[in-house]
Design an enzyme around this catalytic site. Structure first.
Site, mmCIF file in Angstrom:
data_model
loop_
_atom_site.group_PDB
_atom_site.id
_atom_site.type_symbol
_atom_site.label_atom_id
_atom_site.label_comp_id
_atom_site.label_asym_id
_atom_site.label_seq_id
_atom_site.Cartn_x
_atom_site.Cartn_y
_atom_site.Cartn_z
ATOM 1 N N CYS A 107 -2.070 -3.614 8.494
ATOM 2 C CA CYS A 107 -1.882 -3.036 8.185
ATOM 3 C C CYS A 107 -0.960 -3.097 9.825
ATOM 4 C CB CYS A 107 -3.010 -1.813 8.532
ATOM 5 S SG CYS A 107 -3.633 -1.833 7.752
ATOM 6 N N ASP B 44 2.130 2.604 2.422
ATOM 7 C CA ASP B 44 2.109 3.132 3.703
ATOM 8 C C ASP B 44 3.000 3.199 4.513
ATOM 9 O OD1 ASP B 44 -0.065 3.958 3.477
ATOM 10 O OD2 ASP B 44 -1.279 2.655 4.530
ATOM 11 N N CYS C 257 -2.734 4.678 6.568
ATOM 12 C CA CYS C 257 -4.311 4.651 6.456
ATOM 13 C C CYS C 257 -4.641 5.087 8.506
ATOM 14 C CB CYS C 257 -5.067 2.950 6.192
ATOM 15 S SG CYS C 257 -4.215 1.437 7.221
ATOM 16 N N CYS D 140 0.630 -1.155 0.251
ATOM 17 C CA CYS D 140 0.205 -0.103 0.324
ATOM 18 C C CYS D 140 1.067 0.842 -0.168
ATOM 19 C CB CYS D 140 -0.697 -0.176 0.951
ATOM 20 S SG CYS D 140 -0.332 -0.147 2.726
HETATM 21 FE FE1 FES Z 1 -1.062 0.415 4.020
HETATM 22 FE FE2 FES Z 1 -3.041 -0.520 6.274
HETATM 23 S S1 FES Z 1 -3.757 0.274 4.004
HETATM 24 S S2 FES Z 1 -0.940 0.414 6.091
#
Ligand code: FES
Length: 122
Positions: free
Chosen positions: A102, A35, A58, A33
């Site tokens: 996550c 992140d 997120c 993702c």
């Molecule tokens: Fe990337 Fe939650 S969607 S850490």
């Protein structure tokens, strides 16, 4: 779909920021993702005295970051090392299954910061 605890830690995250004189820093990214989470530790006599985090991610990543800082403060390095992503998710009364990855970010960033502290010390 999120528990009250997740919503609480997402809306009012604890221990956000940086520690200027941190002696352990860990950063991890989630390849799927994009992140990113960074954790700063202040360790004294093998005890985690303070933890702060910065997360670009997120809501579940922010909630798990916040929870992992609360769980780690006051623990010895060995105790904190044993904190798993499942334990963090459990402390939040669970995460939706598609959001479990996550919580890896939070546990992994903590582990990286502990590793970094131990490398700095060695
Ligand atoms: Fe990337 Fe939650 S969607 S850490």
């Amino acid at each position: 779909m999120y528990t009250d605890k997740v919503m609480d830690h997402f809306s009012n995250p604890r221990n956000v920021g940086e520690i200027d004189d941190a002696n352990g820093v860990g950063e991890v990214g989630n390849a799927s993702c994009g992140d990113i989470m960074k954790i700063f530790l202040k360790v004294e006599d093998d005890i985690i005295k303070d933890v702060k985090f910065k997360t670009f991610g997120c809501g579940a990543a922010i909630a798990t970051s916040s929870m992992v800082t609360e769980m780690a403060i006051g623990k010895t390095l060995d105790e904190a090392w044993k904190l798993s992503n499942e334990a963090v998710a459990e402390a939040l009364d669970g995460l939706p299954s598609q959001k479990m990855h996550c919580s890896n970010l939070a546990a992994d960033a903590l582990h990286e910061a502990i590793k970094n502290y131990r490398e700095n010390k060695a």
